[in-house]
Design a protein around this motif. Structure first.
Motif, PDB file in Angstrom:
ATOM      1  N   UNK A  82       3.248  -8.548   2.158  1.00 12.64           N
ATOM      2  CA  UNK A  82       3.361  -7.161   2.752  1.00 12.64           C
ATOM      3  C   UNK A  82       2.355  -6.143   2.033  1.00 12.64           C
ATOM      4  N   UNK A  83       1.994  -6.696   0.678  1.00 10.25           N
ATOM      5  CA  UNK A  83       1.027  -5.666  -0.096  1.00 10.25           C
ATOM      6  C   UNK A  83       2.036  -4.742  -0.764  1.00 10.25           C
ATOM      7  N   UNK A  84       3.256  -4.969  -1.081  1.00  8.11           N
ATOM      8  CA  UNK A  84       4.242  -4.088  -1.770  1.00  8.11           C
ATOM      9  C   UNK A  84       4.293  -4.473  -3.391  1.00  8.11           C
ATOM     10  N   UNK A  85       3.279  -4.147  -3.926  1.00 14.13           N
ATOM     11  CA  UNK A  85       3.011  -4.647  -5.100  1.00 14.13           C
ATOM     12  C   UNK A  85       3.997  -4.500  -6.179  1.00 14.13           C
ATOM     13  N   UNK A  86       4.622  -3.124  -6.273  1.00 14.32           N
ATOM     14  CA  UNK A  86       5.792  -2.954  -7.404  1.00 14.32           C
ATOM     15  C   UNK A  86       6.829  -3.597  -6.904  1.00 14.32           C
ATOM     16  N   UNK A  87       7.387  -3.889  -5.609  1.00 13.68           N
ATOM     17  CA  UNK A  87       8.685  -4.575  -5.520  1.00 13.68           C
ATOM     18  C   UNK A  87       8.376  -6.185  -5.446  1.00 13.68           C
ATOM     19  N   UNK A  88       7.161  -6.428  -5.247  1.00 14.64           N
ATOM     20  CA  UNK A  88       6.811  -7.872  -5.462  1.00 14.64           C
ATOM     21  C   UNK A  88       6.645  -8.415  -6.809  1.00 14.64           C
ATOM     22  N   UNK A 106       0.803 -13.077 -10.797  1.00 14.47           N
ATOM     23  CA  UNK A 106       1.161 -12.027 -11.942  1.00 14.47           C
ATOM     24  C   UNK A 106      -0.062 -11.214 -12.480  1.00 14.47           C
ATOM     25  N   UNK A 107      -1.138 -11.889 -12.362  1.00 13.32           N
ATOM     26  CA  UNK A 107      -2.235 -11.455 -12.871  1.00 13.32           C
ATOM     27  C   UNK A 107      -2.873 -10.430 -11.799  1.00 13.32           C
ATOM     28  N   UNK A 108      -2.825 -11.080 -10.562  1.00 16.57           N
ATOM     29  CA  UNK A 108      -3.177 -10.340  -9.524  1.00 16.57           C
ATOM     30  C   UNK A 108      -2.302  -8.873  -9.538  1.00 16.57           C
ATOM     31  N   UNK A 109      -1.239  -8.985  -9.532  1.00 12.82           N
ATOM     32  CA  UNK A 109      -0.331  -7.885  -9.221  1.00 12.82           C
ATOM     33  C   UNK A 109      -0.507  -7.091 -10.434  1.00 12.82           C
TER      34      UNK A 109
END
Length: 665
Positions: free
Chosen positions: A30-36, A88-91
């Motif tokens: 869902x592209x919720x990067x901080x939560x992910x 992890x790197x992508x985030x």
């Protein structure tokens, strides 16, 4: 903390890991990067915690962790490491606003989630032992999940016009490589799943040797020829009984009526008593019990042909038929009898009774000597959720003069354990499962555990006040022994559940045993669990032994004279009272702690969740014997029963046991 609690904790950590990995994958998609990112870190930490719980369980025994160490954790660790590295790197890059989250990161995290889920699924559905077939199926399912996820996620993320333009500008097809990987991965997954399924359907071995000698070529002996003596010992007499199994309405002392299955219209059935050396002659008749009935002499080491197991030692006694039992009462103690045909129904409805054999030559050493005493045999049974003692479900008073020796013979006829408390007098446990203990000490203010099918003989000298027997911490019920003329209430017992449980492995004094259990001729391990298994020809979520259910559990082969050792491990979250027919077993240890008290000979022992018991016996009673959980629904409906077979013994009764077909011999 007990092994059982560690098992529960490990299950909870595993499920928490599944939840966090899936949550990380969904939020990433869902592209919720901080939560992910936060969930990805949490999933990695929970995985490390899972490694710790598995390490603790490994210290308790390989049986508790085999599928976790060989499959679950390696699969999760590999997928999790890839997910952390890629996602992890992508985030981190996405959080800096430099790029969007690539599809491969989402696929990697969700693949780790599938791997996290596969571990507990294998544990709950298959358990011990892990097979190559199970491992291949689990890996193929995780792979299939990864391929399907890639097929869904990748086009959504990369199938845009911009991706197509970029691919064309570079002179390459947009999805040809992905299609090649998908087709190749799919072929590998299908091949692995097919191989695993095929291996899972291979027929099991019919016999396990326990490290002992294989079958010999000795002439076969039928269990039908292994019958009891025809006459009593010198000085003995013949004790004749005719027991008729029939349906009846039984009125309990409270006035409540129950529809029961009975022997002679009574619940419990007629008490059978004898003196050592007498001949017990019982003719069983079936009036109207549909399907059949038998008599099994629980804990009594009768010749195999007298054991009363339908489909193994005899055919079930159908309505209008009869069967004659004869055996010599050489074994002193407290025992009981019950049907072994569909016993999960028959015993519960009342097809049981007691058997007591007293010594011929005077009092036992543990029993106080006196001219007159009180000797009560007390079967404990549950009718419609109400615990009854000796057929009654209200408070029961018995007169007992002060100074008289008292012996209470407690018999658990249920499929679950009962807790016993004796208040008002110090006492000794003279015998367990009919066998005398060596130098039992006087105890008080303790709780006693009475396993399903088990017996305890309590002896004490009657005081000049009321003595109360409390069952399952119900201080208002139970049994009272009261001096004549005494009308006082029961002894005060505020909270029986607070009393500590007496550990019989340290009770009494050590004594010599007739064999060396450290050098067994055969050693069998039985790992008790729940899982998907074939039971009586049908797939079921069953109670299993070594991953299989009756009748697909291999027979245990022994030879006469062998010293046999059992390791019984309970991976499940239920208690399994283990019962071997035809032989008492000597308890060696529980959870690695050796027995230090009196030699403890039992025929039923409670294996609680996470426990490991070591027991041993000498094979001196030829036959083919049932070896099963005495929680009778576990045995008859759940499949938790197998056979101990003596070399050279066969049976002509290859029929049903409780209405289910047996495998051939």
């Amino acid at each position: 903390m007990s092994t059982g609690l560690w098992i529960i904790l490990d299950h909870l950590v595993a499920l928490l890991g599944v939840a966090t990995w899936f949550a990380a994958g969904v939020t990433l998609a869902l592209r919720r990067t901080r939560t992910a990112f936060a969930l990805l870190v949490a999933a990695a930490l929970v995985t490390l915690l899972r490694v710790a719980t598995v390490a603790v369980l490994a210290g308790r025994g390989w049986w508790y962790v085999q599928e976790k160490v060989l499959l679950g954790l390696p699969m999760l660790a590999t997928a999790g490491a890839v997910a952390v590295l890629l996602a992890g790197r992508a985030l981190l890059t996405a959080r800096r606003g430099r790029a969007d989250v690539p599809a491969y990161a989402v696929v990697a995290v969700l693949t780790a989630a599938y791997a996290a889920l596969a571990g507990p699924v294998v544990t709950f559905l298959v358990g011990y032992p892990l097979t190559v077939g199970t491992a291949l199926i689990a890996i193929s399912l995780v792979g299939a999940g990864a391929l399907l996820t890639a097929r869904v996620v990748a086009p959504a993320a990369q199938g845009t016009a911009e991706a197509g333009v970029a691919a064309a500008a570079e002179g390459r097809p947009a999805f040809s490589r992905r299609r090649f990987i998908g087709w190749t991965g799919g072929a590998v997954v299908v091949t692995a799943a097919g191989a695993g399924t095929g291996l899972s359907f291979l027929p099991p071995e019919s016999v396990t040797l326990g490290g002992g000698r294989p079958r010999s070529s000795r002439p076969a002996v039928s269990v039908a020829d292994l019958r009891g003596a025809g006459s009593p010992a010198p000085g003995g007499t013949v004790r004749r009984h005719v027991l008729t199994a029939k349906k009846a309405t039984v009125r309990l002392s409270s006035g409540r009526e129950v529809d029961a299955w009975t022997y002679d219209g009574e619940v419990p059935g007629p008490a059978i008593t004898a003196t050592q050396g007498d001949l017990i002659d019982v003719r069983l008749r079936n009036a109207d019990i549909d399907g059949g009935v038998t008599l099994h002499w629980h804990g009594y080491d009768v010749p195999c042909g007298e054991d009363g197991v339908p489909g193994l030692t005899q055919r079930p006694v159908r309505p209008g038929e009869e069967f004659a039992h004869r055996f010599r009462a050489d074994q002193v103690g407290t025992y009981w009898y019950h049907t072994h045909h569909a016993s999960h129904v028959g015993v519960r409805k009342g097809l049981y009774g007691t058997l007591v054999v007293r010594p011929r030559d005077g009092q036992r050493a543990a029993e106080p000597a006196a001219a007159e005493g009180v000797d009560l045999t007390l079967p404990v049974h549950t009718f419609d959720g109400v615990v009854v003692i000796a057929g009654r479900d209200d408070r029961t008073d018995h007169p007992a003069p002060p100074g008289a020796p008292v012996r209470l013979r407690l018999v658990n006829t249920d499929s679950d354990a009962h807790r016993i408390v004796l208040a008002g007098a110090p006492f000794r446990i003279a015998a367990v499962d009919g066998r005398d203990l060596h130098q039992p000490g006087e105890v008080s203010d303790v709780g006693l555990r009475l396993p399903a099918g088990g017996r305890l003989d309590l002896v004490f000298v009657m005081p000049d006040a009321v003595v109360a027997l409390v069952v399952d911490d119900d201080a208002a019920g139970g049994l009272r022994l009261r001096p004549p003329g005494d009308t006082a209430g029961a002894p005060r017992l505020d909270n029986p559940s607070d009393l500590p449980e007496l550990d019989l492995l340290g009770y009494g004094a050590p004594a010599a045993v007739p064999f060396d259990p450290r050098r067994p001729d055969r050693h069998f391990t039985m790992v008790l669990d729940r899982g998907v298994a074939v039971v009586d020809g049908r797939p079921a979520y069953a109670q299993t032994v070594n991953g299989r259910g009756h009748p697909r559990i291999p027979d245990q082969l022994v030879a006469e004279g062998d010293v046999v050792r059992f390791t019984v491990v309970n991976r499940s979250l239920e208690t399994h009272p283990w019962h071997l027919h035809g032989h008492p077993v000597l308890v060696l240890s529980r959870d690695g702690t050796p027995s230090t008290g009196s030699p403890l000979w039992v025929d039923t022992f409670d294996v609680r969740p996470g426990q490991t018991w070591e027991v041993a016996f000498r094979a001196r009673n030829p036959g083919i014997w049932m070896n099963h959980c005495h929680n009778l629904p576990h045995a008859h409906q759940g499949g938790m029963m197998l056979r101990l077979r003596y070399d050279g013994v066969t049976t002509p009764f290859d029929g049903s046991h409780g209405g289910s077909p047996r495998h051939g011999h």
